[in-house]
Each structure stands twice: as structure tokens, then as C-alpha cells.
Write an enzyme that holds these catalytic residues in place. Sequence first.
Site, PDB file in Angstrom:
ATOM      1  N   CYS A  76      -0.536   4.114   2.608  1.00 12.29           N
ATOM      2  CA  CYS A  76      -0.558   3.913   4.069  1.00 12.29           C
ATOM      3  C   CYS A  76      -0.312   2.442   4.356  1.00 12.29           C
ATOM      4  O   CYS A  76       0.800   1.973   4.188  1.00 12.29           O
ATOM      5  CB  CYS A  76      -1.861   4.425   4.665  1.00 12.29           C
ATOM      6  SG  CYS A  76      -3.337   3.985   3.726  1.00 12.29           S
ATOM      7  N   SER A  77      -1.309   1.718   4.791  1.00 12.07           N
ATOM      8  CA  SER A  77      -1.066   0.309   5.097  1.00 12.07           C
ATOM      9  C   SER A  77      -2.318  -0.523   4.859  1.00 12.07           C
ATOM     10  O   SER A  77      -2.619  -1.434   5.635  1.00 12.07           O
ATOM     11  CB  SER A  77      -0.586   0.157   6.539  1.00 12.07           C
ATOM     12  OG  SER A  77      -1.536   0.729   7.419  1.00 12.07           O
ATOM     13  N   CYS A  78      -3.066  -0.227   3.788  1.00 13.72           N
ATOM     14  CA  CYS A  78      -4.247  -1.019   3.470  1.00 13.72           C
ATOM     15  C   CYS A  78      -3.835  -2.481   3.285  1.00 13.72           C
ATOM     16  O   CYS A  78      -2.830  -2.771   2.648  1.00 13.72           O
ATOM     17  CB  CYS A  78      -4.905  -0.495   2.198  1.00 13.72           C
ATOM     18  SG  CYS A  78      -5.470   1.205   2.384  1.00 13.72           S
ATOM     19  N   CYS A 131       0.887  -1.162   0.000  1.00 15.48           N
ATOM     20  CA  CYS A 131       0.000   0.000   0.000  1.00 15.48           C
ATOM     21  C   CYS A 131       0.919   1.205   0.000  1.00 15.48           C
ATOM     22  O   CYS A 131       1.579   1.472   1.003  1.00 15.48           O
ATOM     23  CB  CYS A 131      -0.920   0.035   1.213  1.00 15.48           C
ATOM     24  SG  CYS A 131      -1.847   1.595   1.267  1.00 15.48           S
TER      25      CYS A 131
HETATM   26 FE    FE Z   1      -3.410   2.161   2.709  1.00 11.44          FE
END
Ligand code: FE
Length: 192
Positions: A100-102, A97
Site C-alpha cells: 500500500c503506502s506505509c 511499500c
Molecule cells: Fe503499506
Amino acid sequence: MTHDPALRTEALEQLLTERGLVVPEVVDGFVAKYEREVGPMIGARVVARAWTDPAYRARLLADAVPAIQEVAWGGGANGEHIVVVENTADTHHVVVCTLCSCYPWPVLGLPPSWYKDPAYRSRVVREPRTVLAEMGLDLVEGVRIVVHDSSAEVRWLVLPQRPPGTEDLSEEELASLVTRDAMVGVAVVSAP
Ligand code: FE
């Protein structure tokens, strides 16, 4: 302001709690659920089923969420639009991602820290082969690497290749071989 995600998260939770917007016990329960009940073991069961049942594999690749629900479903959040991509002898998929951190929480649980690292997020797009090699995955020359950028809309899950020499293993035994990293695409699954 600190850039340590743990401190920032704690500060945010405190702020929200003070304003009466969240109850700490609810947050703790949510974290505990994702640590203990929802994790890569769910993704691993999906992968093992796909390896042993061609019709299931076809359903999984065509429309992942209902196929995952046939096996197990950890929860609704952050996984409504999971898409499964299949590694083959000539194509290797890896997930990031960049924003961010999906991450597909219902099948993989909470993302590992390296997945949230800005270095991984920026470099795996530009130089995937180098980043994968640094993480211990040396792909054969000529294998095409496809990088998938997860987002709030689509979260990707990699269906790794079934390792050779596992023809006699049960679905449960196969599931025990499947790692989180292999389902993110930064590793392959090895025979026992
Ligand atoms: Fe994300």
C-alpha cells in the site's frame, strides 16, 4: 468503483462521517498537521545531525525512534518502528511499500503520489536501477541497491550520503539540502 485514491478517500470519509464514526474537522486537522507541521523538514534535521555528530549517527542507526525524538518528533502514528539505513559509496538503499503506502510519517510527512503508484511499488523491487534512472538517479555501475519493503511493522528512512564540499556548512545549512526523495532513496543530496 473508482480507483482514484482521492475520490475513494473522500467517499470513505463521507461514509464514516454519515455513520458518526469520524468528525470531519478532526480529519481536516490531521491532514493540516501533516501538511504544515510534520514533513520532510523533520527527517532533514535528523539527517543533518547524523552527518555532523558521529555519536548521534550511531544512536540513530542502532535505535532510530529515540534518536529521532532527540531532534524532533512529529507524532506517534505511523512511525513507531522506524529503522534508518545508511547509504554508502557501495550500497544504496531505496524504500517502497509494495502492499500500500506505509511511510514514516513523523519524519517525512505525507507520502508523495508516486510512492503510492502501483507502477513504482511493483517495478522498484524488480528493476530498481531502471526505476531510479527514470526518476533521475543514475547510480554508478557496481553500487549495490537494497530495496526495503515498508509495512505496518517497520518503516524505513534512508540516511543519504553527505555531499562532498559541505564540510564548512552548519547543521542547519546541511538540513536545508536534504530532500524528501533522498530520504526515500530515489535521489541523492547535492551540494549547494
Ligand atoms: Fe503499506
